[in-house]
Design a protein around this motif. Structure first.
Motif, mmCIF file in Angstrom:
data_model
loop_
_atom_site.group_PDB
_atom_site.id
_atom_site.type_symbol
_atom_site.label_atom_id
_atom_site.label_comp_id
_atom_site.label_asym_id
_atom_site.label_seq_id
_atom_site.Cartn_x
_atom_site.Cartn_y
_atom_site.Cartn_z
ATOM 1 N N THR A 119 -3.402 2.414 4.980
ATOM 2 C CA THR A 119 -2.797 2.920 6.187
ATOM 3 C C THR A 119 -2.098 4.136 5.938
ATOM 4 O O THR A 119 -1.775 4.373 4.786
ATOM 5 C CB THR A 119 -2.037 1.854 6.902
ATOM 6 N N PHE A 120 -1.763 4.739 7.082
ATOM 7 C CA PHE A 120 -1.151 6.185 6.666
ATOM 8 C C PHE A 120 0.445 5.989 7.297
ATOM 9 O O PHE A 120 0.525 5.083 7.968
ATOM 10 C CB PHE A 120 -1.574 7.308 7.399
ATOM 11 N N GLY A 121 1.409 6.813 6.554
ATOM 12 C CA GLY A 121 2.581 6.750 6.958
ATOM 13 C C GLY A 121 3.012 7.067 8.348
ATOM 14 O O GLY A 121 1.934 7.415 9.217
ATOM 15 N N SER A 122 4.157 7.226 8.711
ATOM 16 C CA SER A 122 4.720 7.688 10.153
ATOM 17 C C SER A 122 4.322 9.254 10.428
ATOM 18 O O SER A 122 4.253 9.746 11.396
ATOM 19 C CB SER A 122 6.026 7.699 10.102
ATOM 20 N N ASN A 123 4.012 10.103 9.041
ATOM 21 C CA ASN A 123 3.426 11.252 9.492
ATOM 22 C C ASN A 123 2.108 11.421 9.931
ATOM 23 O O ASN A 123 1.461 12.522 10.032
ATOM 24 C CB ASN A 123 3.681 12.046 8.188
ATOM 25 N N GLY A 124 1.352 10.174 9.846
ATOM 26 C CA GLY A 124 0.107 10.142 10.070
ATOM 27 C C GLY A 124 -1.117 10.797 9.265
ATOM 28 O O GLY A 124 -2.186 10.996 9.760
ATOM 29 N N VAL A 125 -0.752 11.284 8.011
ATOM 30 C CA VAL A 125 -1.706 11.565 7.082
ATOM 31 C C VAL A 125 -1.718 10.842 5.860
ATOM 32 O O VAL A 125 -0.849 9.971 5.523
ATOM 33 C CB VAL A 125 -1.468 13.127 6.710
ATOM 34 N N SER B 103 -8.103 6.281 11.262
ATOM 35 C CA SER B 103 -6.946 5.445 11.458
ATOM 36 C C SER B 103 -6.650 5.085 10.116
ATOM 37 O O SER B 103 -5.183 4.640 9.841
ATOM 38 C CB SER B 103 -7.055 4.481 12.619
ATOM 39 N N SER B 104 -7.520 4.822 9.112
ATOM 40 C CA SER B 104 -7.163 4.262 7.867
ATOM 41 C C SER B 104 -8.405 4.338 7.193
ATOM 42 O O SER B 104 -9.378 4.719 7.472
ATOM 43 C CB SER B 104 -6.746 2.664 8.000
ATOM 44 N N LEU B 105 -8.207 3.527 5.750
ATOM 45 C CA LEU B 105 -9.354 3.740 4.870
ATOM 46 C C LEU B 105 -9.688 2.352 4.500
ATOM 47 O O LEU B 105 -8.499 1.560 4.111
ATOM 48 C CB LEU B 105 -9.134 4.713 3.863
#
Length: 275
Positions: A215-221, A245-247
């Protein structure tokens, strides 16, 4: 040559619009412009061999492996401009070459765990340096996926923008990030990723609970790891995976001294859309 080295690479804190520091988690080995014929020895980890501006002589690098980089103040001559630098018949890199006829005065003999290095690939320029690494890492992926009609695209040290729908239309795409090099691969943006496409790294992405979902952090990247993986700190750069949204981690493979980690994108679903 002005290449900035972060004194504490584990505290890299970058935004997608930044990523200006080149060397983040690699060990720096400076190649002096002293005109002497010097032998340099690499380590088992990621090494960045930084060529100082001026005459270095006919140098030798031992243990230049597939997780190492050569950083030069100017772009090395590339006769056909394909991003691959083949060494001459003498098996050494003419680092000052300006044309097919003019080899220049200095050279580097590069020896690795798998014998004499005879070809480098270009990874772009940043922070005052032009970056090169062993061509094997990308060549192997191109050969492995080429038979399946899949297009392999590698992220450079620059801030690249890729449209996956326009990279080999109708075919799978694999986006390679050689994070094991210990350098910052820029702040990239990839649009149009499909569920059959791949993100490939050479050090493992951080998986907090080991369930295979990234999943990605609060920065969305996606924060790319440093040379040895570990907690997400952006040491390897960042990628904005638009519409993802995720890998999902699907496999790893070690070949020729390189470990590849394969991830498939999981698209963002709009819950507000009508069924």
């Amino acid at each position: 040559m002005g290449v900035f080295v972060n004194p504490n690479p584990m505290e890299v804190d970058v935004a997608l619009s930044g990523n200006s520091t080149l060397i983040t988690s690699a060990n720096v080995i400076n190649m002096a412009a002293d005109g002497a014929n010097t032998v340099y020895m690499g380590t088992a980890g990621a090494d960045a061999f930084v060529v100082q501006d001026g005459m270095i002589g006919d140098d030798i690098i031992n243990a230049f492996n597939r997780n190492d980089t050569l950083i030069n103040t100017v772009k090395i001559f590339d006769g056909n401009n394909d991003g691959y630098i083949q060494f001459g018949k003498n098996g050494v890199l003419d680092i000052d070459r300006t044309s097919k006829k003019n080899a220049g005065t200095d050279s580097i003999d590069m020896q690795g765990d798998f014998g004499n290095v005879t070809e480098l690939r270009y990874l772009g320029a940043k922070d005052g340096g032009h970056v090169y690494a062993d061509s094997f890492t990308r060549r192997y992926m191109e050969a492995a996926f080429g038979t399946e009609g899949m297009r392999v695209v590698e992220g450079t040290v620059g801030n690249d923008t890729f449209d996956a729908t326009g990279v080999g239309a109708g075919k799978q795409k694999a986006f390679l990030y050689d994070t094991a090099l210990g350098i910052n691969l820029g702040g990239d943006t990839i649009t149009g990723l499909g569920v059959d496409d791949l993100i490939i790294t050479t050090s493992a992405l951080y998986d907090s609970d080991g369930d295979g979902f990234i999943t990605f952090g609060s920065n969305g990247v996606l924060d790319l790891p440093g040379a040895d993986g570990g907690a997400p700190n952006g040491a390897g750069g960042q990628v904005d995976l638009v519409g993802v949204s995720s890998l999902l981690f699907t496999a790893s493979e070690t070949v020729g001294g390189v470990t590849y980690y394969f991830y498939t994108p999981i698209p963002t679903f709009d819950d507000s859309a009508p069924a």
